[in-house]
Enzyme design. Structure first.
Site, PDB file in Angstrom:
ATOM      1  N   GLY A 358      33.831  39.958  37.436  1.00 27.64           N
ATOM      2  CA  GLY A 358      34.508  40.389  36.217  1.00 27.64           C
ATOM      3  C   GLY A 358      35.388  39.285  35.690  1.00 27.64           C
ATOM      4  O   GLY A 358      36.122  38.644  36.445  1.00 27.64           O
ATOM      5  N   GLY A 359      35.307  39.032  34.376  1.00 24.39           N
ATOM      6  CA  GLY A 359      36.131  37.988  33.781  1.00 24.39           C
ATOM      7  C   GLY A 359      35.795  36.635  34.382  1.00 24.39           C
ATOM      8  O   GLY A 359      34.647  36.224  34.416  1.00 24.39           O
ATOM      9  N   ASN A 360      36.801  35.940  34.884  1.00 26.40           N
ATOM     10  CA  ASN A 360      36.595  34.613  35.460  1.00 26.40           C
ATOM     11  C   ASN A 360      36.633  34.646  36.979  1.00 26.40           C
ATOM     12  O   ASN A 360      36.938  33.649  37.622  1.00 26.40           O
ATOM     13  CB  ASN A 360      37.659  33.641  34.939  1.00 26.40           C
ATOM     14  N   LYS A 362      34.948  36.306  40.866  1.00 23.75           N
ATOM     15  CA  LYS A 362      33.903  36.979  41.624  1.00 23.75           C
ATOM     16  C   LYS A 362      34.487  37.410  42.965  1.00 23.75           C
ATOM     17  O   LYS A 362      35.415  36.791  43.477  1.00 23.75           O
ATOM     18  CB  LYS A 362      32.704  36.055  41.841  1.00 23.75           C
ATOM     19  N   VAL A 363      33.927  38.479  43.522  1.00 29.56           N
ATOM     20  CA  VAL A 363      34.405  39.008  44.798  1.00 29.56           C
ATOM     21  C   VAL A 363      33.269  38.933  45.808  1.00 29.56           C
ATOM     22  O   VAL A 363      32.131  39.324  45.514  1.00 29.56           O
ATOM     23  CB  VAL A 363      34.894  40.462  44.654  1.00 29.56           C
ATOM     24  N   LYS A 376      38.363  37.313  46.813  1.00 29.11           N
ATOM     25  CA  LYS A 376      38.324  37.190  45.355  1.00 29.11           C
ATOM     26  C   LYS A 376      38.524  35.727  44.979  1.00 29.11           C
ATOM     27  O   LYS A 376      39.560  35.132  45.279  1.00 29.11           O
ATOM     28  CB  LYS A 376      39.408  38.054  44.716  1.00 29.11           C
ATOM     29  N   ASP A 475      46.375  47.116  34.557  1.00 31.84           N
ATOM     30  CA  ASP A 475      44.923  47.209  34.383  1.00 31.84           C
ATOM     31  C   ASP A 475      44.343  48.302  35.278  1.00 31.84           C
ATOM     32  O   ASP A 475      43.391  48.077  36.019  1.00 31.84           O
ATOM     33  CB  ASP A 475      44.259  45.865  34.674  1.00 31.84           C
TER      34      ASP A 475
END
Length: 681
Positions: A358-360, A362-363, A376, A475
């Protein structure tokens, strides 16, 4: 037989009897002192950490630790006041000695111990006053001795005592688990393990529950009985703990304690992790054959440790000079993981280990020191690195010090130059709520959905009120709420969290941060975040979980406007997820309550939205606590009143549409779309 009806009846009785009182509320999180605790007999406060120790190896002794002043335990009409208390305790025998007696949580009309005996009387009664109705003593005992004179059921039991050590009800110590609450697990009281107990009295009935510390409170109580304490709980009573030793001795420790006359969720405020352990180890080193040799080895070891410390200090100084160690590391979160270890744990950040994006960022799933973790990885360009590092510091400084059972724990961090920042979290085996509602064959059932809502509310209450600094998540959404192996929900992803001093109302930003559909109207318009904007996001989350529908779906009305419309037609329950309806296993009253809570939280006027403390109390008791006092209130009346629900289309127009967000001048590059969680994390 235990049933959900029992819990409903208990909660209903609590709702009817919990009127505005002059009661008290306090929380001791391993911060007992000689000032905030009345110590009698052999009771002491041991530190660090500051825990209440009731007994030692002295035979035939009594130890009491009480709240330092009397509390009001009955109303003006002589009816006993309701209360809820929770505490974490540990009982353990001393090495090479047989275990002794137990301890009790008590209400007493006096503090002195002169009218009490040690041994089997637990420092509560003596041979003459045990059973005397004029004693006016109420207790819940945790006993490890089977006394035939008191009809004890065994040598590992919990009992409810009224003016006598012959319990009015008792059960083997343990808890009920499983999806149906029918699987019983015994807990050995004097194992030295840390246990948490919950005692809840609503004026006419009592629930006693226990579990291992850091575990979720079991839904089914260990003991649940009607109980009349009229004439027992008086206007002025002492409350606390008592224990005793006889010829047999053991330690009795209270690590944390909370008490309230009005808040049944007070136990959630206790810190349950990273507590000292008092479990017994093997045989004493003093009696081992290698004791003398061990002392000699110890001297050598001490010299080695001093040498290692010197090496460590020199190495840290060199690293600091080289710029590898940040100034804030030691203060906030010292556990930095070597980048090469992170690479090895994630197999070089391989695609097969990726579990979300998501966004910039990764997990990835990884294994560090034999334990699964979620890693993350936040990528950035050199131009972005300065600002991103600042946000990274905010996340580390927040999560590194937060401890709560409904918050994902931070295990460590790492970075690689200015290219990437890395956070290492506890691994959540069952992934995100988003996945378990929309993209999983094992869909969350109704009971699990209600548990998720309660867990998130508890975690958010801790963020807003349970720590010395208010933390805004900023968020909240279904992909940021994760499920552990026991299906407990935890708040995750603090990449947007900001610390806020309690003296300030809001945090100003130059651009909007958040996710479409979850952002409050005032956040979209002003870019200013507050606790109320978090509450709005929580409300959207509740609607999403209950309805099984994303906040914004192409070609469909937004979920907030849709549920408002159903409320206007008095058909709010029609919003329930069709799959849950088809299953047929749900509680209509809970559905209605949850949707109304969601609507309360998404009201366009932030002044009308409840605080998270009020939300938690609605979920637990079906009641609201207003600023300045407590009063019963109909949720239906609150949601449908003219104060809350403006007629016509005016109300809906105050909610931001997707187009409003898209066209917002403050939208820019910070807008977040849904994170996708593919597997557990």
């Amino acid at each position: 037989m235990f049933s959900k009806v029992s819990i409903l009846l208990f909660s209903l009785a609590s709702l009817l009897l919990f009127r505005s009182t002059t009661g008290i509320e306090f929380i001791y999180n391993s911060n007992f002192t000689t000032t905030n605790t009345l110590l009698l007999g052999n009771a002491t406060v041991k530190s660090p950490p500051s825990i209440l120790t009731l007994t030692n190896q002295t035979t035939f002794s009594i130890g009491r630790g009480l709240y330092p002043s009397r509390i009001n335990a009955s109303s003006s009409s002589a009816s006993p006041l309701p209360f809820a208390t929770s505490f974490i305790f540990s009982m353990a025998p001393f090495k090479h000695l047989s275990p002794g007696h137990g301890f009790a949580f008590v209400f007493l009309p006096f503090s002195e111990t002169s009218a009490a005996s040690s041994s089997q009387h637990l420092g509560l009664f003596n041979f003459t006053n045990n059973g005397d109705p004029n004693s006016r003593i109420f207790a819940v005992e945790f006993d490890v001795f089977a006394n035939q004179e008191f009809n004890d059921i065994n040598d590992n039991h919990v009992g409810v005592d009224v003016n006598s050590l012959t319990s009015v009800a008792s059960e083997t110590a343990g808890f009920y688990g499983g999806r149906d609450g029918q699987r019983f697990t015994e807990l050995k009281l004097n194992s030295g393990e840390n246990y948490q107990a919950w005692i809840e009295f609503n004026g006419s009935a009592i629930n006693v529950t226990m579990a291992r510390a850091s575990s979720r409170k079991p839904i089914r109580p260990l003991i649940s009985i009607p109980l009349n304490l009229t004439g027992v709980l008086l206007d002025d009573m002492f409350v606390g703990f008592t224990a005793s030793t006889g010829q047999l001795v053991q330690s009795h420790r209270i690590l944390s304690w909370s008490f309230s006359n009005s808040n049944f969720s007070i136990g959630d405020a206790l810190i349950t992790r990273n507590l000292p352990s008092f479990k017994l180890s093997g045989d004493s080193v003093l009696k081992s054959k290698g004791f003398i040799a061990g002392v000699s080895s110890g001297v050598v070891l001490l010299v080695s440790v001093i040498g290692l410390l010197c090496f460590y200090v020199v190495r840290r100084r060199r690293q600091r000079l080289e710029g590898d160690v940040e100034d804030w590391e030691t203060e906030y979160w010292p556990h930095r993981v070597q980048y090469k270890d992170v690479l090895e744990a994630t197999k070089g950040f391989s695609d097969e280990n990726m579990i979300g994006y998501g966004g910039n960022s990764k997990v990835y799933r990884g294994v560090l020191e034999g334990k699964e973790v979620a890693v993350k990885r936040i990528m950035m360009s050199p131009r972005e690195s300065v600002g991103a590092t600042s946000e990274f510091l905010a996340e580390v400084s927040s999560l590194g010090r937060l401890r709560h059972k409904n918050i994902v724990g931070l295990k460590g961090w790492s970075k690689k130059g200015g290219e990437s920042l890395i956070l290492i979290y506890e691994y959540m085996e069952n992934g995100s709520v988003d996945k378990r509602i929309f993209d999983c064959n094992e869909m969350l059932n109704w009971e699990e959905r209600m548990r998720v809502i309660r867990d998130l509310a508890s975690g958010m209450l801790y963020l807003h009120e349970g720590w010395e600094t208010k933390v805004l998540h900023r968020d909240i959404k279904s992909s940021n709420v994760l499920l552990d192996k026991d299906m407990n929900a935890r708040v995750g992803d603090f990449g947007l969290a900001k610390l806020q001093n309690t003296s300030k109302e809001m945090v100003s930003t130059t651009h909007v941060v958040g996710t479409a559909g979850y952002m409050a109207p005032e956040l979209v318009k002003t870019g200013r975040a507050s606790a109320q904007t978090d509450v709005y996001s929580f409300g959207v989350f509740v609607l999403e979980v209950v309805c099984g529908r994303r906040p914004i779906e192409e070609g469909r009305e937004g979920i907030v406007e849709w549920i408002w419309g159903l409320m206007e037609k008095d058909k709010v329950v029609d919003g329930l997820d069709e799959r849950i309806k088809a299953n047929g296993v749900f509680v209509v009253e809970e559905v209605e309550m949850a949707l109304r809570i969601g609507l309360l939280c998404v009201h366009p006027d932030p002044r009308v939205r409840p605080k998270m403390r009020q939300v938690v109390q609605i979920l637990e008791q079906g009641r609201l606590v207003e600023d300045g006092g407590e009063r019963e209130i109909s949720l239906l009346e609150r949601v449908k009143s003219s104060y809350l629900l403006e007629t016509g289309e005016g109300s809906r127009q105050q909610h931001p549409t997707f187009q409003d967000v898209w066209n917002s001048s403050s939208y820019s590059n910070s807008f977040q779309t849904y994170d996708s969680i593919l597997h557990g994390r």
